[in-house]
Design a protein around this motif. Structure first.
Motif, mmCIF file in Angstrom:
data_model
loop_
_atom_site.group_PDB
_atom_site.id
_atom_site.type_symbol
_atom_site.label_atom_id
_atom_site.label_comp_id
_atom_site.label_asym_id
_atom_site.label_seq_id
_atom_site.Cartn_x
_atom_site.Cartn_y
_atom_site.Cartn_z
ATOM 1 N N SER A 19 -34.220 -24.118 -22.450
ATOM 2 C CA SER A 19 -33.213 -23.180 -22.953
ATOM 3 C C SER A 19 -33.212 -21.881 -22.138
ATOM 4 O O SER A 19 -32.155 -21.270 -21.924
ATOM 5 C CB SER A 19 -33.459 -22.876 -24.427
ATOM 6 N N ILE A 20 -34.393 -21.458 -21.679
ATOM 7 C CA ILE A 20 -34.456 -20.268 -20.820
ATOM 8 C C ILE A 20 -33.708 -20.532 -19.517
ATOM 9 O O ILE A 20 -32.910 -19.703 -19.060
ATOM 10 C CB ILE A 20 -35.923 -19.890 -20.533
ATOM 11 N N ALA A 21 -33.960 -21.714 -18.920
ATOM 12 C CA ALA A 21 -33.276 -22.065 -17.675
ATOM 13 C C ALA A 21 -31.777 -22.238 -17.896
ATOM 14 O O ALA A 21 -30.960 -21.841 -17.057
ATOM 15 C CB ALA A 21 -33.878 -23.346 -17.097
ATOM 16 N N VAL A 22 -31.391 -22.812 -19.038
ATOM 17 C CA VAL A 22 -29.969 -22.989 -19.359
ATOM 18 C C VAL A 22 -29.269 -21.642 -19.470
ATOM 19 O O VAL A 22 -28.141 -21.463 -18.973
ATOM 20 C CB VAL A 22 -29.822 -23.786 -20.678
ATOM 21 N N SER A 23 -29.918 -20.682 -20.131
ATOM 22 C CA SER A 23 -29.304 -19.364 -20.280
ATOM 23 C C SER A 23 -29.042 -18.727 -18.916
ATOM 24 O O SER A 23 -28.042 -18.024 -18.731
ATOM 25 C CB SER A 23 -30.207 -18.456 -21.129
ATOM 26 N N CYS A 24 -29.925 -19.000 -17.949
ATOM 27 C CA CYS A 24 -29.717 -18.470 -16.598
ATOM 28 C C CYS A 24 -28.575 -19.191 -15.896
ATOM 29 O O CYS A 24 -27.869 -18.589 -15.073
ATOM 30 C CB CYS A 24 -31.000 -18.596 -15.779
ATOM 31 N N TRP A 25 -28.365 -20.479 -16.190
ATOM 32 C CA TRP A 25 -27.208 -21.198 -15.641
ATOM 33 C C TRP A 25 -25.912 -20.648 -16.222
ATOM 34 O O TRP A 25 -24.927 -20.454 -15.508
ATOM 35 C CB TRP A 25 -27.346 -22.698 -15.942
ATOM 36 N N ILE A 26 -25.917 -20.342 -17.508
ATOM 37 C CA ILE A 26 -24.715 -19.821 -18.160
ATOM 38 C C ILE A 26 -24.319 -18.464 -17.582
ATOM 39 O O ILE A 26 -23.138 -18.097 -17.577
ATOM 40 C CB ILE A 26 -24.933 -19.734 -19.681
ATOM 41 N N THR A 27 -25.294 -17.704 -17.061
ATOM 42 C CA THR A 27 -24.966 -16.410 -16.464
ATOM 43 C C THR A 27 -24.125 -16.547 -15.205
ATOM 44 O O THR A 27 -23.647 -15.541 -14.680
ATOM 45 C CB THR A 27 -26.241 -15.622 -16.099
ATOM 46 N N PHE A 32 -30.420 -28.916 -21.259
ATOM 47 C CA PHE A 32 -29.300 -28.960 -20.317
ATOM 48 C C PHE A 32 -28.224 -29.945 -20.771
ATOM 49 O O PHE A 32 -27.035 -29.722 -20.522
ATOM 50 C CB PHE A 32 -29.803 -29.329 -18.921
ATOM 51 N N ALA A 33 -28.642 -31.027 -21.409
ATOM 52 C CA ALA A 33 -27.671 -31.985 -21.927
ATOM 53 C C ALA A 33 -26.800 -31.344 -23.006
ATOM 54 O O ALA A 33 -25.577 -31.524 -23.032
ATOM 55 C CB ALA A 33 -28.392 -33.215 -22.480
ATOM 56 N N VAL A 34 -27.421 -30.572 -23.896
ATOM 57 C CA VAL A 34 -26.665 -29.886 -24.952
ATOM 58 C C VAL A 34 -25.713 -28.858 -24.344
ATOM 59 O O VAL A 34 -24.542 -28.761 -24.733
ATOM 60 C CB VAL A 34 -27.626 -29.212 -25.947
#
Length: 281
Positions: A64-72, A259-261
């Protein structure tokens, strides 16, 4: 995939629909964390199941930490984007460490900074769609990094090496650093392939990516178990070894699940917005 083959991806959008899905995921994570933060308390009587589920939640947290950085990637200005990523990593790692305390704070921070840094490069390199991407097709050139991107990546990498110089690894250094570098390289590639597969307009080609990710998942779990237990060859196939395999497998599955979510949320909100890229992976 063959060089030059055209693939069309949906552009993940951060709108109300996506926020509902991501918010539901965050709520589920809070509840699951509350039930698994203390190893002495589990969801069932079986210690093995509780252990596996706790490892899964640990992976979900880190993912989720890595996902939040992708969303940025939805943020246009480079300085704001990387500044937000730094803040997300610091807050996320600190919250994770305060909740689970499985590894030293600095160890987790080094792991996450390396993953996010490599993720930024890999996602741009193999054309994982950015969130809320409004650029014209002519502006989406493959393997194109701005000056700001290169400066930020170089600076963070230098700081990472500087901080790691005085870092005491949890296992022997000759084992720890090759494993860590392997994680920095393989985890972002696996998440990139999974995200691409889920954002494909046509499902064709996505299955091959998912199978490749699964292969890397199992191979990586066994490799991590070998290094973590510091066994000399021949490997002792005992209960401790397979416990480590289970630990890393569930952590990796949880990481990819995040990442799937996120990809599902972005795809659900994407509607008809799509981009076509020349794929080489």
């Amino acid at each position: 995939m063959e060089a030059g083959k055209q693939q069309t991806y949906l552009i993940p959008l951060l709108n109300r629909r996506a926020l509902v899905i991501l918010g539901s995921w965050a709520l589920a994570m809070i509840v699951a964390t509350w039930r698994t933060a203390d190893p002495a308390h589990g969801i069932v009587e079986s210690h093995e199941i509780n252990f596996a589920f706790r490892c899964f939640i640990v992976g979900c947290w880190l993912g989720s930490i890595a996902v939040s950085c992708w969303i940025t990637s939805a943020v246009k200005k480079t300085v704001m984007r990387y500044g937000l990523q730094i803040a997300l990593v610091l807050v996320g790692v600190t919250s994770f460490w305060g909740t689970f305390s499985d590894d030293p704070w600095l160890s987790t921070l080094v792991d996450m900074v390396g993953i996010v840094l490599s993720q930024n490069v890999v996602f741009a390199w193999i054309a994982v769609p950015r969130w809320n991407d409004t650029r014209e097709s002519s502006q989406r050139k493959r393997r194109q990094f701005s000056i700001g991107d290169l400066i930020a990546i170089t600076t963070v990498f230098a700081l990472l090496l500087t901080s790691a110089r005085d870092f005491l690894p949890p296992i022997r250094a000759e084992l720890y650093w090759p494993v860590l570098i392997g994680i920095w390289l393989t985890v972002p590639v696996a998440t990139a392939l999974l995200s691409q597969a889920m954002l494909l307009v046509a499902s064709r080609g996505g299955l091959a990516r998912v199978i490749l990710v699964g292969f890397v998942l199992f191979l990586g779990s066994f490799a991590m178990a070998i290094f973590a237990t510091e066994f000399e060859f021949p490997i002792e196939w005992n209960d401790l070894f397979f416990l480590y395999v289970l630990y890393y497998l569930m952590v990796f599955v949880g990481f990819l699940c995040a990442f799937a979510v996120a990809s599902f949320a972005g795809r659900s909100a994407a509607q008809h917005a799509a981009i076509t890229e020349s794929a080489e992976l």
